[in-house]
Design an enzyme around this catalytic site. Structure first.
Site, PDB file in Angstrom:
ATOM      1  N   ALA A   1       0.809  -1.055  -0.655  1.00  0.00           N
ATOM      2  CA  ALA A   1      -0.084   0.423  -0.434  1.00  0.00           C
ATOM      3  C   ALA A   1       0.926   1.395   0.213  1.00  0.00           C
ATOM      4  CB  ALA A   1      -0.768   0.123   1.213  1.00  0.00           C
ATOM      5  N   SER A   2       0.360   2.294  -1.061  1.00  0.00           N
ATOM      6  CA  SER A   2       0.931   3.295  -0.423  1.00  0.00           C
ATOM      7  C   SER A   2       2.110   3.689  -1.878  1.00  0.00           C
ATOM      8  CB  SER A   2       1.354   4.251   0.423  1.00  0.00           C
ATOM      9  OG  SER A   2       0.179   4.471   1.612  1.00  0.00           O
ATOM     10  N   SER A   3       2.943   2.501  -1.979  1.00  0.00           N
ATOM     11  CA  SER A   3       3.644   2.229  -3.027  1.00  0.00           C
ATOM     12  C   SER A   3       3.779   3.672  -4.312  1.00  0.00           C
ATOM     13  CB  SER A   3       4.304   0.935  -3.472  1.00  0.00           C
ATOM     14  OG  SER A   3       3.511   0.572  -4.262  1.00  0.00           O
TER      15      SER A   3
END
Length: 215
Positions: free
Chosen positions: A146-148
């Site tokens: 996530a959020s990469s």
């Protein structure tokens, strides 16, 4: 047209990232759970140093069973860590996340000068793979990260701003008119970039995986 397409893509990526992070049963990426690597020593923590390495190391995979060291935590209850690390402190920090109930499923691979020096994966008893608890999670399991995309999204929008194509204070609907429907006309590009746009989603009442975006 290119600006609108890029904004649509960025907003979709941000919304998907939020959706993925909302499910507690989704394996959590290591990028969320290495406080002792980034914050240094704390109570019960592990601090890495430049000397915390071995001049020669074995790539033989080792398996460690981790018991929880705290009664409460957001994720799993201990776990199993498999793999090798040239840097003992990296493995200790990786294992510590499971001990502190900060992980479900995690993977970490590090290359230095073309050589693989860290190859670890771990899973808690509560980890779910293919709908089954602790079902053959390993280093090849597809892992949610996530959020990469935030770094790339921030750079892409900064390039648009630098070229005078958009401004952070612009309402999104200025470049994507359809976005302004249902009371979203005042949401700015800056709001979207800092996750303050307030565009929610809900779940189907009969499903934990089917979402209904509120657009």
């Amino acid at each position: 047209l290119q600006t609108k397409s890029l904004l649509c893509l960025l907003i979709s990526l941000i919304k998907v990232s939020n959706i993925v992070r909302s499910f507690a049963f989704v394996p959590k990426s290591l990028s969320f759970g290495v406080p002792s690597l980034t914050r240094g020593r704390r109570k019960g923590g592990t601090k890495l140093s430049a000397k915390d390495t071995s001049s020669s190391f074995s790539e033989e995979s080792l398996t460690t069973r981790i018991s929880p060291t705290t009664r409460f935590g957001p994720f799993g209850s201990g776990g199993t860590v498999v793999g090798f690390s040239k840097y003992p402190g990296v493995r200790r920090a990786f294992e510590e996340n499971f001990a502190q109930r900060l992980e479900l499923g995690s993977q970490l691979v590090v290359y230095k000068e073309g050589q693989k020096v860290v190859d670890l994966y771990g899973f808690a008893p509560e980890t779910i793979v293919d709908g089954k608890t602790n079902n053959n999670y390993d280093g090849d399991t597809l892992q949610v990260v996530a959020s990469s995309g935030k770094n790339m999204e921030a750079i892409a929008v900064a390039m648009l701003v630098d070229r005078g194509l958009v401004r952070y204070e612009d309402p999104v609907q200025k470049h994507w008119p359809e976005f302004g429907a249902n009371g979203k006309s005042q949401i700015t590009i800056a709001d979207v970039m800092r996750h303050a746009g307030g565009v929610p989603f809900v779940l189907e009442s009969s499903s934990r995986t089917t979402t209904i975006p509120i657009t």
